[in-house]
Design an enzyme around this catalytic site. Structure first.
Site, PDB file in Angstrom:
ATOM      1  N   ARG A  85       0.860  -1.186   0.000  1.00  0.00           N
ATOM      2  CA  ARG A  85       0.000   0.000   0.000  1.00  0.00           C
ATOM      3  C   ARG A  85       0.893   1.232   0.000  1.00  0.00           C
ATOM      4  O   ARG A  85       1.715   1.407   0.907  1.00  0.00           O
ATOM      5  CB  ARG A  85      -0.916   0.001   1.228  1.00  0.00           C
ATOM      6  CG  ARG A  85      -1.719   1.276   1.351  1.00  0.00           C
ATOM      7  CD  ARG A  85      -2.786   1.220   2.427  1.00  0.00           C
ATOM      8  NE  ARG A  85      -3.452   2.502   2.466  1.00  0.00           N
ATOM      9  CZ  ARG A  85      -3.321   3.398   3.448  1.00  0.00           C
ATOM     10  NH1 ARG A  85      -2.614   3.129   4.526  1.00  0.00           N
ATOM     11  NH2 ARG A  85      -3.942   4.559   3.368  1.00  0.00           N
ATOM     12  N   HIS A 129      -2.635  11.055   0.810  1.00  0.00           N
ATOM     13  CA  HIS A 129      -2.117  10.778   2.152  1.00  0.00           C
ATOM     14  C   HIS A 129      -1.465  12.073   2.651  1.00  0.00           C
ATOM     15  O   HIS A 129      -0.284  12.129   2.946  1.00  0.00           O
ATOM     16  CB  HIS A 129      -1.151   9.590   2.111  1.00  0.00           C
ATOM     17  CG  HIS A 129      -1.006   8.871   3.424  1.00  0.00           C
ATOM     18  ND1 HIS A 129      -1.251   7.523   3.581  1.00  0.00           N
ATOM     19  CD2 HIS A 129      -0.641   9.318   4.654  1.00  0.00           C
ATOM     20  CE1 HIS A 129      -1.025   7.175   4.841  1.00  0.00           C
ATOM     21  NE2 HIS A 129      -0.660   8.250   5.516  1.00  0.00           N
ATOM     22  N   TYR A 298      -5.107   1.434  15.431  1.00  0.00           N
ATOM     23  CA  TYR A 298      -3.901   1.463  16.276  1.00  0.00           C
ATOM     24  C   TYR A 298      -4.197   1.181  17.743  1.00  0.00           C
ATOM     25  O   TYR A 298      -3.498   0.445  18.404  1.00  0.00           O
ATOM     26  CB  TYR A 298      -3.199   2.826  16.149  1.00  0.00           C
ATOM     27  CG  TYR A 298      -2.514   2.965  14.818  1.00  0.00           C
ATOM     28  CD1 TYR A 298      -1.235   2.501  14.629  1.00  0.00           C
ATOM     29  CD2 TYR A 298      -3.188   3.515  13.714  1.00  0.00           C
ATOM     30  CE1 TYR A 298      -0.598   2.580  13.401  1.00  0.00           C
ATOM     31  CE2 TYR A 298      -2.565   3.600  12.479  1.00  0.00           C
ATOM     32  CZ  TYR A 298      -1.272   3.131  12.334  1.00  0.00           C
ATOM     33  OH  TYR A 298      -0.653   3.201  11.112  1.00  0.00           O
TER      34      TYR A 298
HETATM   35  C1  FCB Z   1      -1.688   7.052  10.654  1.00  0.00           C
HETATM   36  C2  FCB Z   1      -1.181   7.604   9.331  1.00  0.00           C
HETATM   37  C3  FCB Z   1       0.172   7.106   8.943  1.00  0.00           C
HETATM   38  C4  FCB Z   1       1.094   6.982  10.134  1.00  0.00           C
HETATM   39  C5  FCB Z   1       0.434   6.224  11.251  1.00  0.00           C
HETATM   40  C6  FCB Z   1       1.307   6.019  12.453  1.00  0.00           C
HETATM   41  O1  FCB Z   1      -2.559   7.976  11.230  1.00  0.00           O
HETATM   42  O2  FCB Z   1      -2.077   7.282   8.301  1.00  0.00           O
HETATM   43  O3  FCB Z   1       0.688   7.939   7.945  1.00  0.00           O
HETATM   44  O4  FCB Z   1       1.523   8.223  10.518  1.00  0.00           O
HETATM   45  O5  FCB Z   1      -0.736   6.848  11.632  1.00  0.00           O
END
Ligand code: FCB
Length: 447
Positions: A85, A129, A298
């Protein structure tokens, strides 16, 4: 290989066609900020403004991926990965965000995509992005409705150039971050602090997504199209009405605000949050079928109304970002959204942790990351077993890279990068992932 590792790898069974990969984004790795006609982006401006990024780091060189992409794709392929990706830097292919295309920039992505295909890596491309051409920011950026039309033009051209070689195209990565961190908290580019503007930006991001899908589909583009949203379940710290309400409110702002326009054609009603300015037809444009949904996960959201707040228990540890490792949150989240909406197939487009990694000899013993990976794959497998249609997983990130306002201080990579020498060293988690993927793909184990 220890018995424990064998057990971990063979007890989980993902579908045979499941895609295995890692993710990265243009600004965070490419460098070559002024090469081959690339225009400046809002992250160039922001990171060159003193005090905005830790240590005043910037993306001028980053991982020098623009020149080292072959080595980087080789490394990803050596992990037995089947997918990558990546994102296009809009100002590299269209320096002003409108008008002329930059053929030298487009040629870079041509080489990169062909390089993926040669190595058996399915290309999953993101259009946005976070690196908006600065020239568009100067005209109002995502606060200006006209930027949506510029984005749709850009999407259409990228589809025309690359579409038939791509496994998927995502419009936006994490619109919540662009809106809130970029326009409300000022932590990310363009560094604005205006809640009303941020709310309008969130609408323009969704609208531009819808307009891009309409343009691509009208052009006959057959590539699967979707969007990537960052999501998390929200847990009330205590079982009090106030904490439960705070958790639902946080979840509504973070998750439902983006899901409901896309899947239900309307914004949720949220206490204290006005609707943005919406023109006739906007919601219909946003509410079009997706071919896939990308989820970045996350950590969970922890909601406490106590002063001082009740802290999250952090039972599974905490990352170098200070984020709680909470793997079961991935299962909780997927089950909830799967129940609440009619969803297309899902990809986990990001999941990972920052760790204080150091090279010792030729080794990087990042045990915490291996454990993060293993526990989140187990949580993902539980969601699939419960009926959620997940088609692939991308670890964030392939390489240590420019972690936005944290600069180079936070390391998320499977592969360590020495920013002095640009030497790449696969970490122990990379070896674990390589062997895990091999087992899933029915290969003999990696060495
Ligand atoms: C996300 C982003 C990515 C990276 C991770 C840790 O929010 O999409 O670019 O910074 O966190």
């Amino acid at each position: 290989m220890t018995m424990q590792r064998d057990l971990d790898m063979t007890s989980l069974k993902f579908p045979a066609t499941f895609e295995w990969g890692a993710a990265a984004s243009a600004f965070q790795i490419e460098g070559a900020a002024r090469e081959d006609g690339r225009g400046p982006s809002i992250w160039d401006t922001f990171s060159h403004t003193p005090g905005k990024v830790l240590n005043d780091d910037n993306g001028d060189v980053a991982c020098d991926h623009y020149h080292r992409w072959q080595e980087d794709l080789d490394l990803l392929a050596s992990l037995n990965a089947t997918a990558y990706r990546f994102s296009i830097a809009w100002p590299r292919v269209q320096p002003a965000g409108e008008g002329a295309w930059n053929e030298r920039g487009i040629a870079f992505y041509d080489r990169l995509i062909d390089g993926m295909l040669e190595r058996g890596l399915a290309p999953h491309m993101s259009l946005y992005h976070w690196d908006l051409p600065q020239a568009l920011q100067d005209k109002g950026g995502w606060g200006a409705r006209d930027t949506c039309a510029r984005f749709a033009d850009y999407a259409l051209e990228m589809g025309r150039r690359f579409g038939d070689r791509l496994r998927s195209i995502a419009t936006h990565n994490e619109p919540w971050c662009t809106a809130v961190l970029g326009h409300q908290n000022g932590q990310f580019a363009p560094g604005l602090r205006d809640a009303k503007l941020a709310n309008q930006v969130s609408h323009h991001l969704l609208l531009s997504h819808g307009m891009a899908l309409a343009a691509l589909r009208a052009s006959g583009c057959k590539t699967p199209l979707g969007i990537v949203l960052n999501q998390a379940p929200a847990t009330p710290a205590r079982n009090t009405p106030a904490d439960v309400r705070a958790a639902e409110n946080a979840y509504a702002n973070f998750v439902r605000w983006y899901m409901e326009p896309i899947f239900l054609g309307r914004y949720p009603e949220i206490e204290g949050r006005p609707l943005p300015e919406i023109h006739d037809g906007d919601m219909a444009l946003i509410n079009v079928p997706l071919n896939f949904l990308g989820i970045n996960y996350y950590t969970r959201t922890w909601a406490s109304t106590d002063v001082p707040p009740v802290p999250a228990p952090m039972l599974m540890g905490v990352s170098d970002m200070g984020w709680e490792n909470y793997p079961q949150g991935l299962t909780e989240l997927l089950l909830r959204i799967n129940q609440d909406y009619e969803l297309p197939p899902i990809y986990i487009t990001e999941n990972g942790m920052a760790n204080r990694d150091e090279v010792a000899g030729q080794r990087v013993p990042d045990h915490a990351r291996t454990e993060y990976l293993r526990s989140h794959l187990a949580a993902l497998s539980a969601a699939i077993a419960a009926g959620v249609d997940v088609r692939g997983y991308f670890y964030w990130s392939l390489l240590d890279n420019f972690e936005w306002n944290s600069g180079y201080a936070k390391r998320f990579g499977l592969i360590h990068v020495d920013y002095e020498t640009q030497a790449r060293t696969p970490k122990e988690s990379a070896h674990w992932y390589r062997d895990f993927i091999a087992t899933q793909r029915g290969h003999r184990k990696g060495g």
